[in-house]
Design an enzyme around this catalytic site. Structure first.
Site, short mmCIF file in Angstrom:
data_model
loop_
_atom_site.label_atom_id
_atom_site.label_comp_id
_atom_site.label_asym_id
_atom_site.label_seq_id
_atom_site.Cartn_x
_atom_site.Cartn_y
_atom_site.Cartn_z
CE LYS A 8 -2.18 -0.99 3.81
NZ LYS A 8 -1.62 -2.31 4.14
NE ARG A 85 -4.80 -0.99 9.03
CZ ARG A 85 -3.72 -0.67 8.32
NH1 ARG A 85 -3.74 0.38 7.52
NH2 ARG A 85 -2.63 -1.38 8.39
NE ARG A 124 7.30 -2.91 6.03
CZ ARG A 124 5.99 -2.75 5.89
NH1 ARG A 124 5.50 -2.25 4.78
NH2 ARG A 124 5.16 -3.11 6.85
NE ARG A 130 6.12 -0.40 9.46
CZ ARG A 130 5.01 -0.43 8.75
NH1 ARG A 130 4.98 0.11 7.56
NH2 ARG A 130 3.93 -1.01 9.22
NE ARG A 141 1.55 -4.83 10.90
CZ ARG A 141 2.77 -4.93 10.34
NH1 ARG A 141 3.76 -5.50 11.01
NH2 ARG A 141 2.99 -4.47 9.15
P1 ADP Z 1 0.73 -2.27 7.36
O1 ADP Z 1 -0.49 -2.27 6.51
O2 ADP Z 1 1.92 -2.91 6.71
O3 ADP Z 1 0.48 -2.84 8.73
P2 ADP Z 1 0.50 0.64 7.82
O4 ADP Z 1 1.61 1.64 7.74
O5 ADP Z 1 -0.65 0.82 6.90
O6 ADP Z 1 1.23 -0.77 7.57
O7 ADP Z 1 -0.05 0.56 9.32
C1 ADP Z 1 0.81 0.39 10.42
C2 ADP Z 1 0.01 0.43 11.72
O8 ADP Z 1 -0.59 1.71 11.89
C3 ADP Z 1 -1.16 -0.56 11.80
O9 ADP Z 1 -0.78 -1.85 12.19
C4 ADP Z 1 -2.04 0.14 12.86
O10 ADP Z 1 -1.52 -0.05 14.15
C5 ADP Z 1 -1.86 1.61 12.52
N1 ADP Z 1 -2.91 2.05 11.57
C6 ADP Z 1 -2.73 2.43 10.27
N2 ADP Z 1 -3.88 2.77 9.70
C7 ADP Z 1 -4.85 2.60 10.64
C8 ADP Z 1 -6.26 2.77 10.66
N3 ADP Z 1 -6.94 3.17 9.57
N4 ADP Z 1 -6.92 2.49 11.81
C9 ADP Z 1 -6.27 2.09 12.90
N5 ADP Z 1 -4.95 1.90 12.97
C10 ADP Z 1 -4.23 2.15 11.84
#
Ligand code: ADP
Length: 190
Positions: A8, A85, A124, A130, A141
């Site tokens: 993404k 999400r 990654r 991270r 996750r």
């Molecule tokens: P990935 O999809 O690889 O987990 P992201 O950078 O999209 O990476 O998200 C990292 C973290 O940020 C998620 O695991 C969550 O804790 C938080 N996060 C991101 N977007 C949301 C959202 N829309 N609602 C709640 N938490 C979020």
């Protein structure tokens, strides 16, 4: 949309540039807050490291503030990366878009079997370091994705907004698939 590791964040920047629009990436905004040591950052740091979602209210508020900010308003459009999400976030976003007299034109779903993405995420971890790219957090996750986020695909499919793209392949190839599918959906040429 897409499971963790689907690409993404990698694709969002290039896609937004292609269409001349702004990216609003919730994960990146959260990580920036953590790095800057803001009050929000302190509140969410351990949640994110453990692979939990940030509470809907906190997330919605951050996204809506950004959506309403002048630099986003004056651009022709926006790309939401990693948001919504949860079903609650979908409902909140619907209401906010009505408020702001804006709407979604398409929802891109990067399709991949989550378990096949674990290696990408572990790789990654070595490059980006991270905090949430460790085996336990990744597993969690993926579970959260299935429980909370996967149901959103049906919601947007029913609204005829969903554009499904195979997320397995080289980065430029996946990017071409996305823009081709979006151009077809939006009825314009790339
Ligand atoms: P990935 O999809 O690889 O987990 P992201 O950078 O999209 O990476 O998200 C990292 C973290 O940020 C998620 O695991 C969550 O804790 C938080 N996060 C991101 N977007 C949301 C959202 N829309 N609602 C709640 N938490 C979020």
């Amino acid at each position: 949309m897409g499971p963790p590791g689907a690409g993404k964040g990698t694709q969002a920047g290039a896609i937004a540039e292609h269409y001349g629009i702004v990216t609003i990436s919730t994960g990146q905004l959260f990580r920036d807050n953590i790095q800057l040591g803001t009050a929000l950052g302190k509140q969410i740091e351990s949640l994110i490291a453990d692979g939990n979602l940030v509470p809907d209210e906190v997330t919605n508020q951050m996204v809506f503030q950004r959506l309403a900010s002048p630099d986003v308003r004056k651009r022709g459009g926006f790309l939401l990366d990693g948001y919504p999400r949860t079903l609650e976030q979908v409902a909140a976003l619907d209401a906010e878009l009505v408020n702001q007299r804006r709407r979604l034109n398409a929802v891109v779903a990067l399709m991949a079997e989550p378990t096949t993405l674990v290696d990408r995420l572990l790789q990654r971890a070595e490059i980006e370091g991270r905090a949430d790219d460790n085996a336990d957090s990744i597993r969690h996750r993926i579970d959260v994705y299935h429980a909370e986020t996967a149901p959103l695909l049906d919601v947007y499919r029913d609204r005829d907004l969903l554009v499904e793209v195979d997320a397995i392949g080289e980065v430029p190839e996946v990017r071409r698939r996305i823009t081709a599918a979006l151009d077809a959906k939006l009825g314009r040429q790339s």
